[in-house]
Design an enzyme around this catalytic site. Sequence first.
Site, PDB file in Angstrom:
ATOM      1  N   LYS A 290       0.835  -1.203   0.000  1.00  0.00           N
ATOM      2  CA  LYS A 290       0.000   0.000   0.000  1.00  0.00           C
ATOM      3  C   LYS A 290       0.876   1.262   0.000  1.00  0.00           C
ATOM      4  O   LYS A 290       2.093   1.181   0.211  1.00  0.00           O
ATOM      5  CB  LYS A 290      -0.926  -0.040   1.225  1.00  0.00           C
TER       6      LYS A 290
ATOM      7  N   TYR B  93     -12.237  -2.271  -3.614  1.00  0.00           N
ATOM      8  CA  TYR B  93     -12.765  -2.347  -2.243  1.00  0.00           C
ATOM      9  C   TYR B  93     -14.292  -2.272  -2.212  1.00  0.00           C
ATOM     10  O   TYR B  93     -14.867  -1.899  -1.191  1.00  0.00           O
ATOM     11  CB  TYR B  93     -12.154  -1.240  -1.386  1.00  0.00           C
TER      12      TYR B  93
ATOM     13  N   PHE C  53     -15.745   3.657   6.958  1.00  0.00           N
ATOM     14  CA  PHE C  53     -14.359   4.018   6.608  1.00  0.00           C
ATOM     15  C   PHE C  53     -14.085   3.985   5.110  1.00  0.00           C
ATOM     16  O   PHE C  53     -12.959   4.194   4.671  1.00  0.00           O
ATOM     17  CB  PHE C  53     -13.367   3.104   7.346  1.00  0.00           C
TER      18      PHE C  53
ATOM     19  N   ARG D 240      -2.144 -14.435   3.806  1.00  0.00           N
ATOM     20  CA  ARG D 240      -2.920 -13.743   4.844  1.00  0.00           C
ATOM     21  C   ARG D 240      -2.260 -13.932   6.214  1.00  0.00           C
ATOM     22  O   ARG D 240      -2.230 -13.020   7.027  1.00  0.00           O
ATOM     23  CB  ARG D 240      -4.362 -14.264   4.867  1.00  0.00           C
TER      24      ARG D 240
ATOM     25  N   THR E 275      -5.765  -7.509  10.384  1.00  0.00           N
ATOM     26  CA  THR E 275      -6.057  -6.235   9.715  1.00  0.00           C
ATOM     27  C   THR E 275      -5.561  -5.046  10.528  1.00  0.00           C
ATOM     28  O   THR E 275      -4.941  -4.123   9.984  1.00  0.00           O
ATOM     29  CB  THR E 275      -7.583  -6.102   9.493  1.00  0.00           C
TER      30      THR E 275
ATOM     31  N   ARG F   3       2.265  -6.903   9.088  1.00  0.00           N
ATOM     32  CA  ARG F   3       1.585  -5.797   9.780  1.00  0.00           C
ATOM     33  C   ARG F   3       2.038  -5.711  11.237  1.00  0.00           C
ATOM     34  O   ARG F   3       2.142  -4.617  11.806  1.00  0.00           O
ATOM     35  CB  ARG F   3       0.071  -5.985   9.681  1.00  0.00           C
TER      36      ARG F   3
ATOM     37  N   ASN G  79      -2.038  -0.063   6.952  1.00  0.00           N
ATOM     38  CA  ASN G  79      -1.538  -1.371   7.395  1.00  0.00           C
ATOM     39  C   ASN G  79      -0.667  -2.066   6.354  1.00  0.00           C
ATOM     40  O   ASN G  79      -0.597  -3.282   6.297  1.00  0.00           O
ATOM     41  CB  ASN G  79      -2.690  -2.245   7.888  1.00  0.00           C
TER      42      ASN G  79
ATOM     43  N   HIS H  52      -1.913  -5.328   1.264  1.00  0.00           N
ATOM     44  CA  HIS H  52      -3.210  -5.957   0.966  1.00  0.00           C
ATOM     45  C   HIS H  52      -2.961  -7.352   0.415  1.00  0.00           C
ATOM     46  O   HIS H  52      -2.018  -7.558  -0.345  1.00  0.00           O
ATOM     47  CB  HIS H  52      -3.992  -5.163  -0.092  1.00  0.00           C
TER      48      HIS H  52
ATOM     49  N   GLU I 288      -9.435  -9.877  -8.136  1.00  0.00           N
ATOM     50  CA  GLU I 288      -8.463  -8.797  -7.961  1.00  0.00           C
ATOM     51  C   GLU I 288      -7.320  -8.891  -8.975  1.00  0.00           C
ATOM     52  O   GLU I 288      -6.861  -7.867  -9.492  1.00  0.00           O
ATOM     53  CB  GLU I 288      -7.944  -8.806  -6.521  1.00  0.00           C
TER      54      GLU I 288
HETATM   55  P1  RTP Z   1      -7.121  -5.619   2.898  1.00  0.00           P
HETATM   56  O1  RTP Z   1      -8.415  -5.920   2.181  1.00  0.00           O
HETATM   57  O2  RTP Z   1      -6.638  -4.218   2.696  1.00  0.00           O
HETATM   58  O3  RTP Z   1      -6.069  -6.658   2.582  1.00  0.00           O
HETATM   59  O4  RTP Z   1      -7.349  -5.760   4.488  1.00  0.00           O
HETATM   60  P2  RTP Z   1      -8.145  -6.883   5.242  1.00  0.00           P
HETATM   61  O5  RTP Z   1      -8.703  -7.887   4.278  1.00  0.00           O
HETATM   62  O6  RTP Z   1      -7.256  -7.385   6.323  1.00  0.00           O
HETATM   63  O7  RTP Z   1      -9.312  -6.047   5.905  1.00  0.00           O
HETATM   64  P3  RTP Z   1     -10.712  -5.622   5.270  1.00  0.00           P
HETATM   65  O8  RTP Z   1     -11.759  -5.979   6.252  1.00  0.00           O
HETATM   66  O9  RTP Z   1     -10.855  -6.112   3.862  1.00  0.00           O
HETATM   67  O10 RTP Z   1     -10.604  -4.034   5.254  1.00  0.00           O
HETATM   68  C1  RTP Z   1     -10.003  -3.365   4.178  1.00  0.00           C
HETATM   69  C2  RTP Z   1      -9.157  -2.233   4.704  1.00  0.00           C
HETATM   70  O11 RTP Z   1      -9.998  -1.255   5.274  1.00  0.00           O
HETATM   71  C3  RTP Z   1      -9.315  -0.585   6.315  1.00  0.00           C
HETATM   72  N1  RTP Z   1     -10.125  -0.602   7.513  1.00  0.00           N
HETATM   73  N2  RTP Z   1     -10.296   0.432   8.267  1.00  0.00           N
HETATM   74  N3  RTP Z   1     -11.165   2.211  10.297  1.00  0.00           N
HETATM   75  C4  RTP Z   1     -11.494   0.942  10.353  1.00  0.00           C
HETATM   76  O12 RTP Z   1     -12.130   0.491  11.281  1.00  0.00           O
HETATM   77  C5  RTP Z   1     -11.075   0.060   9.280  1.00  0.00           C
HETATM   78  N4  RTP Z   1     -11.385  -1.216   9.143  1.00  0.00           N
HETATM   79  C6  RTP Z   1     -10.762  -1.651   8.019  1.00  0.00           C
HETATM   80  C7  RTP Z   1      -8.018  -1.309   6.570  1.00  0.00           C
HETATM   81  O13 RTP Z   1      -6.949  -0.563   6.015  1.00  0.00           O
HETATM   82  C8  RTP Z   1      -8.191  -2.620   5.834  1.00  0.00           C
HETATM   83  O14 RTP Z   1      -6.975  -3.123   5.368  1.00  0.00           O
HETATM   84 MG    MG Z   2      -9.809  -7.360   2.592  1.00  0.00          MG
END
Ligand code: RTP
Ligand code: MG
Length: 147
Positions: free
Chosen positions: A9, A49, A57, A85, A91, A102, A112, A115, A126
């Site tokens: 990122k 996304y 968010f 993962r 996350t 992370r 973080n 991705h 993706e």
């Molecule tokens: P990513 O898709 O980026 O690989 O991350 P992830 O699967 O671990 O988490 P995901 O639930 O898909 O969330 C995507 C991205 O959104 C941001 N986020 N912010 N402010 C908040 O509470 C919050 N929750 C999620 C994070 O940057 C996350 O990577």
């Molecule tokens: Mg995700």
Amino acid sequence: MEKTFIMVKPDGVQRNLIGEIVQRFENKGYTLAAGKLMNISKELAEEHYGEHKDKPFFGELVSFITSGPVFAMVWEGEGVIATARKMMGATNPQDAEPGTIRGDFGVQVGMNVIHGSDSPESAEREIGLFFNEDDLVSYEKTISKWV
Ligand code: RTP
Ligand code: MG
């Protein structure tokens, strides 16, 4: 062979973590199939996304991921989707175990570092969003039989 989409990122690029992250996947025994430094358009960010479009968010997420260049990659190997993962960690970097990407490099959930696709369906979707079929390089590493 199984493939996943991994992206350093904008915070990871700014903090010079491209090499570190590529190194971890190489060390693990996975094979790089494609990689490019690029800016993400707002449209691509919203599509990528899309599952989060109703979350509070979402706006911040799109503006962060478009705030600077990312390093988009396809990695290949046995179990790479789930294992990547695990290598990334939780996350929220404050919940991520030390030893994960992370856990070792992040502090805030919104920045973080990395991705990774969360399922075979996400990986296919993706990879298709970021790469054309002929961007993917298929080759055998002679070291493969030792991993
Ligand atoms: P990513 O898709 O980026 O690989 O991350 P992830 O699967 O671990 O988490 P995901 O639930 O898909 O969330 C995507 C991205 O959104 C941001 N986020 N912010 N402010 C908040 O509470 C919050 N929750 C999620 C994070 O940057 C996350 O990577
Ligand atoms: Mg995700």
